[in-house]
Scaffold this active site. Structure first.
Site, PDB file in Angstrom:
ATOM      1  N   CYS A 231      -2.601   0.805   9.523  1.00 47.09           N
ATOM      2  CA  CYS A 231      -3.701  -0.079   9.090  1.00 47.09           C
ATOM      3  C   CYS A 231      -4.657  -0.415  10.210  1.00 47.09           C
ATOM      4  O   CYS A 231      -5.792  -0.821   9.968  1.00 47.09           O
ATOM      5  CB  CYS A 231      -3.180  -1.408   8.576  1.00 47.09           C
TER       6      CYS A 231
ATOM      7  N   HIS B  99       0.840  -1.196   0.000  1.00 45.58           N
ATOM      8  CA  HIS B  99       0.000   0.000   0.000  1.00 45.58           C
ATOM      9  C   HIS B  99       0.879   1.251   0.000  1.00 45.58           C
ATOM     10  O   HIS B  99       2.022   1.208   0.458  1.00 45.58           O
ATOM     11  CB  HIS B  99      -0.873   0.035   1.254  1.00 45.58           C
TER      12      HIS B  99
HETATM   13  C1  CIR Z   1      -3.907  -7.552   3.573  1.00 43.49           C
HETATM   14  O1  CIR Z   1      -3.115  -8.131   2.815  1.00 43.49           O
HETATM   15  O2  CIR Z   1      -4.905  -6.959   3.154  1.00 43.49           O
HETATM   16  C2  CIR Z   1      -3.633  -7.585   5.049  1.00 43.49           C
HETATM   17  N1  CIR Z   1      -3.010  -8.833   5.378  1.00 43.49           N
HETATM   18  C3  CIR Z   1      -2.747  -6.441   5.452  1.00 43.49           C
HETATM   19  C4  CIR Z   1      -3.383  -5.097   5.211  1.00 43.49           C
HETATM   20  C5  CIR Z   1      -2.502  -4.000   5.615  1.00 43.49           C
HETATM   21  N2  CIR Z   1      -3.142  -2.757   5.447  1.00 43.49           N
HETATM   22  C6  CIR Z   1      -2.509  -1.645   5.098  1.00 43.49           C
HETATM   23  O3  CIR Z   1      -1.326  -1.654   4.778  1.00 43.49           O
HETATM   24  N3  CIR Z   1      -3.247  -0.528   5.047  1.00 43.49           N
END
Ligand code: CIR
Length: 253
Positions: A248, A161
């Site tokens: 997140c 991201h």
């Molecule tokens: C994913 O792959 O969607 C989750 N395991 C991690 C999300 C992390 N979110 C972020 O960087 N905003």
């Protein structure tokens, strides 16, 4: 200035969350403890924290930042790019409806994870990633326009991201590493370069003149303190195993 945060307690099923980290499966009990400490840190920054119950149907749902973007003018429910995360928006919609803000939505074929959105005053940078496509950012731009905000896109090369690689610390200070050190669109910022061996700490979070920094990255912590911020180190090792960072884990507004 932020006054509130929303977090979602990790579920037991988080051990089956999406991961590319090769750091092994998270320890659920430890993750819960770390999540509690994260909430404490948010409160230390003066935020009123709303906690949502865990949801075993969605292993990644503790990464609540991805499903909604709350601006001062409106709340935007996203359309997460990963199939297994798409219906996370159902439960967040309920809470967001209570905020008293107009609610907007990103719709298929537009996809967008709000981890790809970085707010700089009235401008929103949107990362084009494996999760966020052009249709998604174009819908976002149209929504933001209605509320007198602007947006622009940045193509991602290596990170999950946008905010995996950069964090805006206000006062024109931008924490960044790797591919983001040379992006034209970011040149106007005072770039605080995160060392390669501390790249995970590029996801730090400014909250009301304090900065949450992941525990275990002393060079980055010192560099941020040198700029005059008070830092709070928070251990999020179990969330890192699922490619998640500090930002997140909450919606801040
Ligand atoms: C994913 O792959 O969607 C989750 N395991 C991690 C999300 C992390 N979110 C972020 O960087 N905003």
């Amino acid at each position: 200035m932020f006054t509130r945060a929303i977090v979602k307690t990790p579920c037991r099923n988080m051990v089956n969350g999406i991961s590319s980290s090769n750091l092994g499966k998270p320890d659920y009990e430890l993750a819960l403890k770390q999540h509690e400490n994260y909430i404490k840190a948010l409160k230390e920054c003066g935020l009123n924290v709303t906690m949502l119950d865990p949801d075993e149907n969605f292993p990644d749902s503790t990464f609540i930042e991805d499903v909604c973007l709350i601006t001062p003018g409106c709340a935007i429910i996203t359309n997460p790019g990963a199939d297994s995360r798409r219906d996370e928006i159902i439960s967040i919609s309920r809470i967001v409806n209570e905020l008293g803000l107009p609610v907007e939505r990103i719709k298929s074929p537009g996809f967008l994870d709000a981890g790809d959105i970085m707010m700089v005053k009235n401008h929103y940078f949107a990362g084009l990633s494996d999760r966020t496509n052009k249709e998604g950012t174009s819908q976002l731009n149209n929504i933001l326009k209605k509320y007198n905000y602007t947006s622009s896109t940045i193509e991602l090369e290596t990170v999950l991201h946008l905010k995996t690689g950069i964090s805006y610390l206000e006062n024109n200070n931008l924490l960044a590493f790797g591919e983001f050190l040379t992006k034209e669109a970011l040149k106007k910022f005072n770039i605080l370069e995160v060392a390669k061996d501390e790249s995970y700490a590029a996801n730090s979070v400014w909250i009301n003149d304090k900065v949450l920094v992941p525990r275990g990255f002393p060079k980055t912590k010192k560099m941020i303190e040198k700029q005059g911020y008070k830092t709070i180190a928070v251990d999020v090792s179990e969330f890192r195993k699922l490619d998640g960072g500090l930002s997140c884990l909450s919606l801040r507004f």
